[in-house]
Design an enzyme around this catalytic site. Structure first.
Site, PDB file in Angstrom:
ATOM      1  N   GLU A 301      22.727  44.839   0.865  1.00 48.26           N
ATOM      2  CA  GLU A 301      21.941  45.044   2.085  1.00 48.26           C
ATOM      3  C   GLU A 301      22.479  44.223   3.261  1.00 48.26           C
ATOM      4  O   GLU A 301      21.730  43.483   3.898  1.00 48.26           O
ATOM      5  CB  GLU A 301      20.477  44.655   1.841  1.00 48.26           C
ATOM      6  N   PRO A 302      23.758  44.321   3.578  1.00 43.63           N
ATOM      7  CA  PRO A 302      24.267  43.516   4.686  1.00 43.63           C
ATOM      8  C   PRO A 302      23.769  44.058   6.028  1.00 43.63           C
ATOM      9  O   PRO A 302      23.671  45.277   6.208  1.00 43.63           O
ATOM     10  CB  PRO A 302      25.782  43.688   4.576  1.00 43.63           C
ATOM     11  N   ARG A 340      17.750  34.735  20.064  1.00 43.60           N
ATOM     12  CA  ARG A 340      18.284  33.871  19.001  1.00 43.60           C
ATOM     13  C   ARG A 340      18.471  32.401  19.420  1.00 43.60           C
ATOM     14  O   ARG A 340      18.113  31.501  18.658  1.00 43.60           O
ATOM     15  CB  ARG A 340      19.586  34.445  18.431  1.00 43.60           C
ATOM     16  N   TYR A 344      16.150  30.075  17.145  1.00 42.15           N
ATOM     17  CA  TYR A 344      16.833  29.370  16.045  1.00 42.15           C
ATOM     18  C   TYR A 344      17.828  28.333  16.552  1.00 42.15           C
ATOM     19  O   TYR A 344      18.637  27.838  15.763  1.00 42.15           O
ATOM     20  CB  TYR A 344      17.622  30.349  15.160  1.00 42.15           C
ATOM     21  N   CYS A 371      10.003  32.869  32.537  1.00 39.25           N
ATOM     22  CA  CYS A 371       9.264  31.645  32.854  1.00 39.25           C
ATOM     23  C   CYS A 371       8.909  30.852  31.608  1.00 39.25           C
ATOM     24  O   CYS A 371       7.740  30.769  31.213  1.00 39.25           O
ATOM     25  CB  CYS A 371       8.027  31.991  33.661  1.00 39.25           C
ATOM     26  N   GLU A 372       9.904  30.302  30.973  1.00 37.45           N
ATOM     27  CA  GLU A 372       9.744  29.467  29.780  1.00 37.45           C
ATOM     28  C   GLU A 372      10.930  28.509  29.764  1.00 37.45           C
ATOM     29  O   GLU A 372      12.065  28.939  29.981  1.00 37.45           O
ATOM     30  CB  GLU A 372       9.874  30.299  28.489  1.00 37.45           C
ATOM     31  N   TYR A 400      20.533  41.375  15.552  1.00 34.47           N
ATOM     32  CA  TYR A 400      19.305  40.665  15.907  1.00 34.47           C
ATOM     33  C   TYR A 400      19.272  40.314  17.398  1.00 34.47           C
ATOM     34  O   TYR A 400      18.709  39.306  17.797  1.00 34.47           O
ATOM     35  CB  TYR A 400      19.124  39.425  15.029  1.00 34.47           C
TER      36      TYR A 400
HETATM   37  N1  LLP Z   1      17.685  42.377   3.117  1.00 37.52           N
HETATM   38  C1  LLP Z   1      16.511  41.772   3.328  1.00 37.52           C
HETATM   39  C2  LLP Z   1      15.435  41.936   2.351  1.00 37.52           C
HETATM   40  C3  LLP Z   1      16.328  40.978   4.475  1.00 37.52           C
HETATM   41  O1  LLP Z   1      15.169  40.359   4.674  1.00 37.52           O
HETATM   42  C4  LLP Z   1      17.395  40.832   5.393  1.00 37.52           C
HETATM   43  C5  LLP Z   1      17.248  40.024   6.607  1.00 37.52           C
HETATM   44  C6  LLP Z   1      18.599  41.505   5.136  1.00 37.52           C
HETATM   45  C7  LLP Z   1      18.715  42.251   3.974  1.00 37.52           C
HETATM   46  C8  LLP Z   1      19.787  41.420   6.042  1.00 37.52           C
HETATM   47  O2  LLP Z   1      20.278  40.132   6.142  1.00 37.52           O
HETATM   48  P1  LLP Z   1      21.669  39.859   6.914  1.00 37.52           P
HETATM   49  O3  LLP Z   1      22.764  40.487   6.102  1.00 37.52           O
HETATM   50  O4  LLP Z   1      21.571  40.475   8.262  1.00 37.52           O
HETATM   51  O5  LLP Z   1      21.759  38.397   6.957  1.00 37.52           O
HETATM   52  N2  LLP Z   1      16.548  37.314  13.056  1.00 37.52           N
HETATM   53  C9  LLP Z   1      17.374  36.419  12.299  1.00 37.52           C
HETATM   54  C10 LLP Z   1      17.761  37.002  10.950  1.00 37.52           C
HETATM   55  C11 LLP Z   1      16.594  37.446  10.132  1.00 37.52           C
HETATM   56  C12 LLP Z   1      16.991  38.074   8.809  1.00 37.52           C
HETATM   57  C13 LLP Z   1      15.857  38.738   8.156  1.00 37.52           C
HETATM   58  N3  LLP Z   1      16.165  39.420   6.938  1.00 37.52           N
HETATM   59  C14 LLP Z   1      18.579  36.033  13.136  1.00 37.52           C
HETATM   60  O6  LLP Z   1      18.673  36.453  14.284  1.00 37.52           O
HETATM   61  O7  LLP Z   1      19.429  35.258  12.684  1.00 37.52           O
END
Ligand code: LLP
Length: 442
Positions: A301-302, A340, A344, A371-372, A400
């Site tokens: 699930e990338p 982001r 974070y 305005c933050e 994201y």
């Molecule tokens: N599978 C599941 C169940 C997830 O919760 C996520 C991400 C992914 C796959 C994909 O993960 P990735 O390969 O993109 O790392 N908003 C945050 C990241 C939140 C990720 C949430 N879940 C950011 O901007 O860094």
């Protein structure tokens, strides 16, 4: 610090495969064959710019790294849910990881045949979302609680459709990343305690409309070391062996997403070039180690890894002002466009669109108009001097970025363009005032 070399690929020997599709040519930043200045002229700013070529390339890196085993790459829609990007990935054979009925609808509209390659994750699935997914005939539900098992069984029976599911187990593995995006410890809301899983599978086996088809795991996001993935999968693999002994027909193992990228300047430093292909091979090897010969169909699930570096947020400098010792570069993009850094403290490289040459450098804060005080893109960042009216690009914003954008401060969300070689396609128009107020009732 970003040096001129950092974003040059035309003048110095470029790494074999550049980490980013953005480079200077004829003194201006380009996305593949297209000038960013021309894009701003044509489509306005703030503007999300994506390289179709790089997205496809990253997908292929993944696909090839796992070529030896049966697998499906279920791109995580939440990272960037643009219909045009989903369609492109679906045509390359991608499946999708979704977390809502809305994301299911996106997959349907992007490429209906891909519905059969959808996995549905998330801790709070609602009845209407479960029903829609059952009716769409998705591949797998990643179930996150025992209560959800029973709800799924009930809805499957009501609709007369067998529900294939995997329990998303929580392996209690620590992955070094930002606390907001780490998920694999027992203190997190995600998944089911791996020790409780066997009992739940046993009870679920009594439910006629359920098919316990897999086990899934996801330990977090932006994980740069591959060992935690191997450790998590090793635990999942022993659980699978137990489940098989218990008589369950487990055919799928879902390893989740989470592989990180390099947001730093080193990403384009030729010596330490971020080699995405190598990285994904290392990741595949770690998963292989964790799987230790387990032959179930592997689901991945990338999200970020596929789209982050393909995208930039193009924005125009509105003002440059000094307050005491500080210099603020105020852009027309704000935290509502890219949250982001605020959320974070994430680092995004910021580069001028006009090649800086020997321009003066200095330490600045790059901030938006919202305005933050949290509305910043960079603090105390050393970069080349930019003037009002000039353009800058925030790199690695393909994941994201737009998918977390909001209308805060009643700001219209940005437009998005997909660059394919020399061609440009507007894939989302800029919101209008009318769009912004369309839902309201006076
Ligand atoms: N599978 C599941 C169940 C997830 O919760 C996520 C991400 C992914 C796959 C994909 O993960 P990735 O390969 O993109 O790392 N908003 C945050 C990241 C939140 C990720 C949430 N879940 C950011 O901007 O860094």
């Amino acid at each position: 610090m970003p040096t001129k070399k950092a974003v040059v690929s035309g003048k110095t020997a470029a790494p074999k495969v550049s980490a980013r599709p953005f480079a200077y040519r004829n003194r201006g930043l380009h996305c593949d064959g297209v000038s960013m200045a021309a894009l701003a002229e044509e489509h306005g700013t703030p503007l999300y710019v994506y390289s179709a070529g790089q997205i496809a390339q990253r997908f292929r890196f993944f696909d090839e790294a796992f070529a030896e085993r049966a697998h499906t790459i279920c791109y995580a829609v939440k990272a960037n849910s643009s219909l045009a990007i989903l369609r492109m990935l679906a045509k390359l054979g991608a499946g999708f990881d979704i977390v809502s009925g809305g994301e299911l609808e996106r997959v349907r509209r992007a490429h209906k045949p891909a519905l059969g390659r959808v996995v549905f994750s998330g801790v709070g699935k609602q009845v209407w979302e479960i029903d829609a997914a059952l009716e769409a005939g998705i591949l797998l539900f990643n179930v996150e609680s025992e209560a959800e098992v029973y709800l799924l069984a009930e809805r499957a029976e009501a609709l007369g459709r067998v529900a294939r599911f995997a329990l998303r187990v929580n392996p209690d593995v620590f992955a070094e990343t930002h606390p907001y995006i780490s998920t694999g410890l027992s203190e997190h809301k995600f998944g089911i305690d791996i020790k409780a899983a066997r009992g739940i599978y046993r009870r679920a086996a009594k439910l006629k409309w359920l098919d316990a088809a897999g086990v899934s795991v996801h330990i977090g996001s932006q994980i740069r070391k591959v060992d935690p993935f191997a450790a998590a999968l090793a635990r999942v693999t022993s659980l699978i062996a137990e489940l098989r002994r218990d008589g369950h027909d487990i055919r799928y193992v879902d390893a989740g997403g989470g592989l990180g990228i390099d947001y730093g300047v080193d990403a384009l430093d030729e010596a330490g070039a971020f080699d995405a292909e190598h990285q994904v091979r290392k990741y595949a090897a770690a998963l292989g180690k964790g799987l230790a010969g387990e032959g179930a169909h592997l689901l991945l699930e990338p999200g970020r890894f596929i789209v982050a570096q393909a995208g930039a947020l193009l924005t125009r400098v509105l003002y440059v002002k000094k307050n005491g010792a500080k210099t603020f570069v105020i852009t027309d993009a704000g935290m509502n466009d890219l949250i982001r850094p605020a959320l974070y403290h994430a680092h995004h490289e910021i580069v001028p669109v006009k090649e800086p040459g020997a321009a003066r450098r200095g330490e600045v804060d790059v901030v938006g108009p919202v305005c933050e005080s949290g509305d910043f893109f960079a603090r105390d960042r050393e970069m080349s001097a930019v003037k009002p009216g000039e353009l800058v690009a925030l790199l690695d914003a393909g994941a994201y970025g737009m998918s977390q954008a909001s209308n805060y401060n009643t700001r219209a969300r940005a437009a998005e363009v997909l660059v394919d070689g020399d061609e440009v396609r507007l894939v989302r128009r800029r919101e209008t005032m009318r769009d912004l107020m369309a839902q309201e009732i006076l």
